[in-house]
Scaffold this motif. Structure first.
Motif, short mmCIF file in Angstrom:
data_model
loop_
_atom_site.label_atom_id
_atom_site.label_comp_id
_atom_site.label_asym_id
_atom_site.label_seq_id
_atom_site.Cartn_x
_atom_site.Cartn_y
_atom_site.Cartn_z
N ALA A 5 0.92 -1.15 -0.11
CA ALA A 5 -0.01 0.16 0.13
C ALA A 5 0.85 1.16 0.15
O ALA A 5 0.55 2.32 -0.64
CB ALA A 5 -1.01 -0.07 1.21
N LEU A 6 1.91 1.21 0.84
CA LEU A 6 2.89 2.59 0.90
C LEU A 6 3.60 2.76 -0.80
O LEU A 6 3.65 3.69 -1.10
CB LEU A 6 3.90 2.36 1.80
CG LEU A 6 3.30 2.24 3.23
CD1 LEU A 6 4.33 1.88 4.30
CD2 LEU A 6 2.91 3.79 3.65
N ARG A 59 -4.29 6.96 -1.51
CA ARG A 59 -3.91 6.74 -0.30
C ARG A 59 -4.70 5.49 0.47
O ARG A 59 -5.90 5.21 0.16
CB ARG A 59 -4.36 7.86 0.37
CG ARG A 59 -3.65 9.22 0.01
CD ARG A 59 -4.28 10.40 0.74
NE ARG A 59 -3.59 11.69 0.14
CZ ARG A 59 -3.94 12.54 -0.85
NH1 ARG A 59 -5.33 12.30 -1.42
NH2 ARG A 59 -3.49 13.60 -1.32
N PRO A 60 -3.86 4.63 1.33
CA PRO A 60 -4.29 3.60 2.00
C PRO A 60 -5.45 3.93 3.04
O PRO A 60 -5.58 4.89 3.66
CB PRO A 60 -3.18 2.66 2.48
CG PRO A 60 -2.20 4.01 2.59
CD PRO A 60 -2.46 4.92 1.33
N ILE A 90 -0.68 1.51 12.42
CA ILE A 90 0.60 1.51 11.87
C ILE A 90 0.96 2.69 11.13
O ILE A 90 2.02 3.14 10.93
CB ILE A 90 1.12 0.27 11.70
CG1 ILE A 90 2.84 0.17 11.76
CG2 ILE A 90 0.72 -0.48 10.35
CD1 ILE A 90 3.48 -1.36 11.71
N LEU A 91 0.15 2.68 9.78
CA LEU A 91 0.57 3.78 8.99
C LEU A 91 0.03 5.09 9.25
O LEU A 91 0.57 5.90 8.78
CB LEU A 91 -0.64 3.44 7.78
CG LEU A 91 -0.26 2.10 6.89
CD1 LEU A 91 -1.33 1.88 5.75
CD2 LEU A 91 1.21 1.67 6.67
N ASN A 92 -0.66 5.16 10.68
CA ASN A 92 -0.82 6.49 11.07
C ASN A 92 0.13 7.02 12.25
O ASN A 92 -0.05 7.95 12.53
CB ASN A 92 -2.19 6.73 11.59
CG ASN A 92 -3.14 6.61 10.45
OD1 ASN A 92 -2.97 7.40 9.33
ND2 ASN A 92 -4.45 6.13 10.95
N GLU A 93 1.28 6.12 12.37
CA GLU A 93 2.18 6.30 13.43
C GLU A 93 2.93 7.60 12.94
O GLU A 93 3.39 7.42 11.58
CB GLU A 93 3.11 5.28 13.81
CG GLU A 93 2.57 4.17 14.66
CD GLU A 93 3.56 3.22 14.82
OE1 GLU A 93 4.75 3.01 14.63
OE2 GLU A 93 3.04 2.18 15.85
N ASP A 94 3.66 8.33 13.86
CA ASP A 94 4.65 9.24 13.25
C ASP A 94 5.80 8.65 13.16
O ASP A 94 6.47 8.00 14.06
CB ASP A 94 4.72 10.45 14.32
CG ASP A 94 3.71 11.44 14.43
OD1 ASP A 94 2.82 11.39 13.49
OD2 ASP A 94 3.46 12.19 15.23
N PRO A 138 2.58 11.44 10.30
CA PRO A 138 2.44 9.96 9.97
C PRO A 138 2.97 9.56 9.01
O PRO A 138 3.36 10.20 7.98
CB PRO A 138 0.79 10.20 9.76
CG PRO A 138 0.10 11.48 10.53
CD PRO A 138 1.34 12.37 10.59
N LEU A 139 3.28 8.31 8.99
CA LEU A 139 4.04 7.60 7.81
C LEU A 139 3.49 7.74 6.50
O LEU A 139 4.09 7.99 5.57
CB LEU A 139 3.90 6.22 8.31
CG LEU A 139 4.78 5.18 7.36
CD1 LEU A 139 6.34 5.75 7.17
CD2 LEU A 139 4.80 3.64 7.64
N VAL A 140 2.10 7.66 6.41
CA VAL A 140 1.37 7.88 5.10
C VAL A 140 1.74 9.16 4.51
O VAL A 140 2.11 9.47 3.22
CB VAL A 140 -0.07 7.57 5.03
CG1 VAL A 140 -0.34 6.22 5.25
CG2 VAL A 140 -0.71 8.59 6.24
N GLU A 141 1.61 10.25 5.45
CA GLU A 141 2.14 11.48 4.75
C GLU A 141 3.28 11.70 4.72
O GLU A 141 3.85 12.53 3.73
CB GLU A 141 1.64 12.60 5.87
CG GLU A 141 0.31 12.85 6.22
CD GLU A 141 -0.09 13.70 7.17
OE1 GLU A 141 1.01 14.56 7.60
OE2 GLU A 141 -1.13 13.88 7.97
#
Length: 502
Positions: free
Chosen positions: A323-324, A344-345, A350-354, A379-382
């Motif tokens: 997804a990333l 965007r997933p 876990i994907l929203n963790e900083d 967050p990791l996705v950002e």
């Protein structure tokens, strides 16, 4: 801070004899207001209250006006939220209209269980031979009296201290901290210390044994004075980096009126195993003044250093990794191809963790772009979306990626752990502690810094070559890594790419 009192403004036309007489008088006065602290401490029964000296100038004079002002600043302050208990603070001391919002960013986060506050600030108007403690019974503000701790009298019996009442009488650097403490804490006492010379490490070694979990140490200082906005930001960045990274060798480059106070706190942090975190930075051009001649302000917290795990906290699932990677590619394609949207997933813990991350692009096996963020600031996705576009279009080593190249690009992601400071005695000790193919390394010295991801060990497996190249990359001498004054942090990375799923 401009000096408010100048002993050299003698009237023109005085005869040599009169000038000599006046100088004798000045020397006599200096001796009168500087006394041995051990002698002054013998009169612990004194009930002298130091009245507020700058109420109505640096902060409101009315009780309710002051309380309302402080509460408004605490409500409106922003900056980084500190999760750990704050043990020490660097806090500014200008008028509240200028620096109050920065001071509030730190004070709003202190523990309500604090009972003793050690205040250390500069003496702007009077020279001191050593640290001075004001042996009064209390400090007064429009919000009431704040009693001196018995620790102040105990410390003042030690030979390192003196007592210069006149230095404290009109000094604002400690006083302006009190209203914030009075609003945030219910019952506390203070140890007021002024410094402008002496050995900060020696003072820290005296204070450190008395600092427990119910104590807070506040170092009062403003940063650079009266530069243009851009110049001030540049100078203050050097100072803040030195303070937050414990770079004592860089402190001579720091412009701060309370440098001695700050260095005392930095040495206390060294003894107590504290880390420093920048909460907020602004200058008077951001708050209530023009941008031609500004003064800088920072709020910096000191917290207990956490022992972190030697391995990554958690592992991403294959589904998360895919997804990333798809997010990274679609973020690039959306900038180059009509009708393509960023994929965007679905949100997940876990994907929203900083987390920090790097995005690396390769074209036919050669580097085509690499940009990332080391610190976990979003967050990791950002992080992935932003750095995918940065690697494709903003890496200064390459021209921006084109649509024709998309099919030839392979994307690799590095998800980082939180960097840890690595303390070392010399170059050999540093080499012993480094773990090739595991550690990414951040090196900084003054205004210079650079990093190598763990993958770089594949090209530079020799530790000395790795470190020398890292120095050169950051504009430092090739041997800077051997000097313990060079700051070293290490981190780990979970690395995966599109090739892993083909």
């Amino acid at each position: 801070m401009q000096i408010l009192w100048n002993r050299n403004q003698w009237a023109m036309g005085l005869t040599k004899m009169i000038r000599s007489s006046i100088m004798v008088l000045v020397v006599a006065l200096f001796c009168a207001w500087t006394t041995e602290c051990s002698y002054a401490a013998s009169d612990e029964a004194s009930h002298t209250v130091r009245p507020a000296a700058v109420a109505g100038r640096f902060y409101p004079n009315g009780t309710e006006d002051l309380r309302k002002t402080v509460r408004t600043l605490l409500r409106d302050a922003s900056g980084v939220d500190v999760k750990e208990t704050i043990r020490g603070l660097v806090s500014p001391h200008a008028g509240y209209i200028y620096s109050g919002i920065v001071a509030a960013a730190g004070y709003r986060q202190i523990s309500p269980s604090i009972r003793t506050v050690i205040l250390i600030g500069p003496s702007h108007q009077f020279p001191l031979k050593g640290p001075s403690i004001d042996l009064v019974s209390a400090y007064q503000t429009p919000l009431g009296d704040v009693s001196l701790s018995q620790l102040a009298f105990k410390l003042c019996k030690l030979p390192i201290f003196e007592s210069a009442p006149e230095a404290h009488k009109t000094e604002h650097s400690l006083e302006v901290q009190l209203p914030f403490l009075q609003v945030m804490l219910k019952d506390f006492e203070i140890v007021p210390i002024l410094v402008n010379s002496g050995d900060p490490r020696a003072l820290a070694s005296v204070l450190a044994p008395y600092i427990d979990n119910s104590a807070l140490v506040v170092a009062s200082t403003d940063l650079s004075h009266y530069y243009s906005y851009e110049r001030a930001v540049s100078l203050d960045r050097i100072c803040i980096s030195a303070m937050t990274n414990a770079e004592f060798s860089c402190m001579p480059l720091c412009e701060a009126c309370g440098k001695q106070a700050v260095m005392t706190l930095m040495h206390i942090a060294e003894f107590k195993n504290w880390d420093a975190k920048l909460i907020d930075y602004k200058n008077s051009g951001d708050t209530a003044g023009g941008k031609d001649n500004v003064v800088g302000y920072a709020s910096i917290a000191f917290v207990d250093r956490k022992e972190r795990s030697q391995t990554m906290k958690s592992s991403l699932s294959d589904q998360d990794k895919k997804a990333l990677l798809r997010l990274a590619r679609s973020a690039i394609e959306a900038r180059l191809l009509d009708g393509v949207k960023v994929e965007r997933p679905e949100p997940s813990p876990i994907l929203n963790e900083d987390r920090g991350c790097f995005v690396t692009l390769h074209k036919t096996g050669r580097l085509r772009g690499c940009i990332g963020t080391i610190e976990p600031v979003c967050p990791l996705v950002e992080c992935v979306e932003k750095n995918a576009q940065n690697a494709a279009f903003k890496d200064p080593r390459f021209l921006g990626l084109t649509a024709d190249e998309l099919s030839e690009i392979d994307i690799e992601l590095s998800v980082l752990s939180v960097p840890e400071r690595l303390n070392y005695k010399n170059g050999e000790d540093l080499k012993r502690q480094l773990r090739p193919h595991v550690h990414g390394v951040i090196m900084s010295r003054g205004i210079y810094s650079s990093t190598f991801l763990p993958q770089v060990w594949e090209q530079l497996p020799d530790k000395e070559q790795f470190l020398e190249n890292l120095c050169v990359k950051g504009g430092m001498p090739a041997t800077a890594w051997k000097d313990p004054a060079t700051n070293i942090l290490v981190y780990q990375a979970e690395v995966f790419g599109e090739k892993d799923f083909k």
